[in-house]
Motif scaffolding. Structure first.
Motif, PDB file in Angstrom:
ATOM      1  N   LEU B  75       0.828  -1.210   0.000  1.00  0.00           N
ATOM      2  CA  LEU B  75       0.000   0.000   0.000  1.00  0.00           C
ATOM      3  C   LEU B  75       0.865   1.264   0.000  1.00  0.00           C
ATOM      4  O   LEU B  75       0.646   2.196  -0.782  1.00  0.00           O
ATOM      5  N   ARG B  76       1.872   1.264   0.880  1.00  0.00           N
ATOM      6  CA  ARG B  76       2.746   2.444   0.977  1.00  0.00           C
ATOM      7  C   ARG B  76       3.476   2.696  -0.334  1.00  0.00           C
ATOM      8  O   ARG B  76       3.637   3.839  -0.757  1.00  0.00           O
ATOM      9  N   LYS B  79       1.069   4.198  -2.900  1.00  0.00           N
ATOM     10  CA  LYS B  79       0.689   5.589  -2.632  1.00  0.00           C
ATOM     11  C   LYS B  79       1.877   6.543  -2.714  1.00  0.00           C
ATOM     12  O   LYS B  79       1.700   7.758  -2.803  1.00  0.00           O
ATOM     13  N   ASP B  82       3.913   8.319  -7.862  1.00  0.00           N
ATOM     14  CA  ASP B  82       2.992   9.226  -8.561  1.00  0.00           C
ATOM     15  C   ASP B  82       2.194   8.529  -9.656  1.00  0.00           C
ATOM     16  O   ASP B  82       1.045   8.872  -9.918  1.00  0.00           O
ATOM     17  N   ALA B  85      -0.382   6.277  -7.477  1.00  0.00           N
ATOM     18  CA  ALA B  85      -1.106   6.751  -6.287  1.00  0.00           C
ATOM     19  C   ALA B  85      -2.599   6.953  -6.533  1.00  0.00           C
ATOM     20  O   ALA B  85      -3.407   6.876  -5.606  1.00  0.00           O
ATOM     21  N   SER B 107      -1.981   5.182   5.809  1.00  0.00           N
ATOM     22  CA  SER B 107      -1.190   5.009   4.584  1.00  0.00           C
ATOM     23  C   SER B 107      -2.052   5.212   3.345  1.00  0.00           C
ATOM     24  O   SER B 107      -1.710   4.742   2.264  1.00  0.00           O
ATOM     25  N   HIS B 108      -3.190   5.868   3.520  1.00  0.00           N
ATOM     26  CA  HIS B 108      -4.029   6.335   2.415  1.00  0.00           C
ATOM     27  C   HIS B 108      -4.751   5.226   1.660  1.00  0.00           C
ATOM     28  O   HIS B 108      -4.925   5.299   0.444  1.00  0.00           O
ATOM     29  N   ASN B 110      -7.902   3.299   0.234  1.00  0.00           N
ATOM     30  CA  ASN B 110      -9.167   3.871  -0.239  1.00  0.00           C
ATOM     31  C   ASN B 110     -10.371   3.193   0.394  1.00  0.00           C
ATOM     32  O   ASN B 110     -11.459   3.768   0.466  1.00  0.00           O
TER      33      ASN B 110
END
Lengths: 280, 148
Positions: B75-76, B79, B82, B85, B107-108, B110
């Motif tokens: 995941l990291r 994200k 670019d 992400a 870690s953003h 969704n």
């Protein structure tokens, strides 16, 4: 019956703060394991039960048989996981029954049991004797070495064959038994993960995913620790470190020799080890 | 109608089959690519090694506990890149641990879905997930235009 992570002495009091912290971590790990790892085969079982119902409804006999096989396999896996967890949960309690363990003698016996597997793998084991004795639970310590050997056989082999070297080192604070293989090694980022419950870093490897977790639990139950030193392509050394106070009188070493051996206890290349106990 | 290209990173072959089975019944699904470990998943997404010609997915379904790089690492890396992400990452795991959920959102991630034990719910969740990401959700302009 052992209770996971709950460990108290015969007076019902916890031993030390460190011990309590360890228990707390173990309980946390246990809860995580139950919520994640044990649920995994359950999802498979119920999922394939759903597919089985669909297959039966549509008269797809092959699909039904396939689903039944998956269900059976997952149920067996789940049962093995539960057995493993029970085994893991007992370590802390069993560890209280300690005795002087002549590690060299125990390893010789253990390697006899491994003779066929080592021969099949073309593996050579070199034990740098004499090894100091240690005050520990004999069964658990043997199990720890057993799991490390089994782990080396599963993951340590390379095209050049497998060489395992077992030696020791005495530091100011610890007695270390070191099991080194010449295998592909483990990237540093994964060092902590190898000791986690049901962690299998290689998806193609066989095994319960509990072997090294048990080693970790055995050492922490002896107020020791296990760690791995390794980098890719450089083999792996698993280190069982006991507190220095656990050094016990050895049948093969008089007390003052222990320190002399300590000074001599270097860690030679596994690749340069001669054919030892496992080569028999 | 076939709009959603899915990359499934899942090490358990049984779970992968169940997910693929449920997804495969959805008219929205254009393709499902399955990889069994995190390291391969990242290599695929970055177009490394044998994956130079890969097509970027519209959504990544990511198991959390994986061999090689685990779900959090994957995941990291997605994200932090670019080019990647903007691809929605849906964690799909048996772990309902609050620590894992928090770490994933930090870690953003969704979306974070816990695999239900009940098969009807499992299937319904996969259907709703593909409906949401395939139809309802507006995706950034990644995909066919960017394959490098």
């Amino acid at each position: 019956m052992c209770t996971p992570g709950v460990e108290a002495d015969e007076h019902g009091t916890d031993r030390t703060t460190a011990s309590r912290e360890r228990q707390s971590r173990e309980v946390e790990q246990f809860v995580y394991t139950v919520s994640h790892d044990l649920k995994s085969p359950l999802v498979t079982i119920t999922g394939f039960l759903g597919l089985l119902e669909q297959s039966l409804a549509s008269g797809d006999r092959a699909g039904a048989e396939r689903a039944v096989e998956r269900i059976r396999r997952s149920a067996v896996r789940m049962s093995e996981m539960i057995d493993g967890l029970l085994r893991l949960s007992c370590v802390g309690q069993v560890a209280r029954e300690t005795t002087t363990v002549q590690v060299g003698d125990e390893l010789r016996e253990l390697l006899c049991l491994y003779e066929q597997r080592l021969a099949d793998a073309g593996a050579v084991v070199d034990v740098a004797e004499p090894l100091p004795a240690v005050l520990a639970n004999r069964t658990l310590l043997v199990e720890a070495f057993d799991n490390l050997l089994s782990n080396a056989l599963k993951h340590g082999a390379t095209a050049d064959g497998l060489r395992i070297r077992i030696d020791h080192r005495l530091t100011d604070h610890e007695l270390e038994y070191r099991v080194r293989d010449n295998g592909p090694g483990i990237p540093e980022a994964l060092h902590a993960r190898v000791f986690r419950t049901f962690e299998r870093l290689d998806p193609d490897s066989e095994g319960s995913g509990l072997g090294l977790a048990i080693v970790d639990r055995v050492l922490s139950a002896h107020d020791g620790r296990v760690r791995v030193e390794s980098s890719p392509g450089q083999g792996a050394t698993f280190i069982l470190a006991f507190p220095r106070s656990a050094v016990a009188p050895s049948r093969h070493l008089v007390a003052q020799d222990v320190d002399l051996v300590a000074q001599d206890a270097r860690v030679p290349d596994a690749g340069t080890g001669n054919a030892g106990a496992g080569g028999r | 109608m076939h709009t959603l290209r899915v990359l499934l990173i899942e090490d358990d072959p049984d779970h992968a089959e169940l997910i693929e089975h449920a997804l495969g019944r959805q008219p929205l699904i254009a393709s499902i690519r399955h990889l069994a470990d995190g390291t391969e998943g990242v290599r695929y997404l970055k177009g490394e090694g044998p994956y130079r010609e890969r097509e970027l997915p519209d959504v990544v379904l990511l198991d959390w506990k994986l061999p090689g790089k685990d779900g959090l690492q994957v995941l990291r890396e997605i994200k932090a890149d670019d080019r990647l992400a903007g691809i929605p990452v849906v964690v799909l795991t048996t772990s309902g641990s609050d620590a894992d959920v928090r770490q994933a959102y930090k870690s953003h991630v969704n979306s974070y879905l816990v695999k239900p034990v009940d098969y009807a719910q499992f299937k319904a969740m996969i259907e709703e997930m593909s409906h949401y990401w395939g139809e309802l959700n507006r995706r950034p302009g990644l995909g066919a235009a960017e394959t490098t």
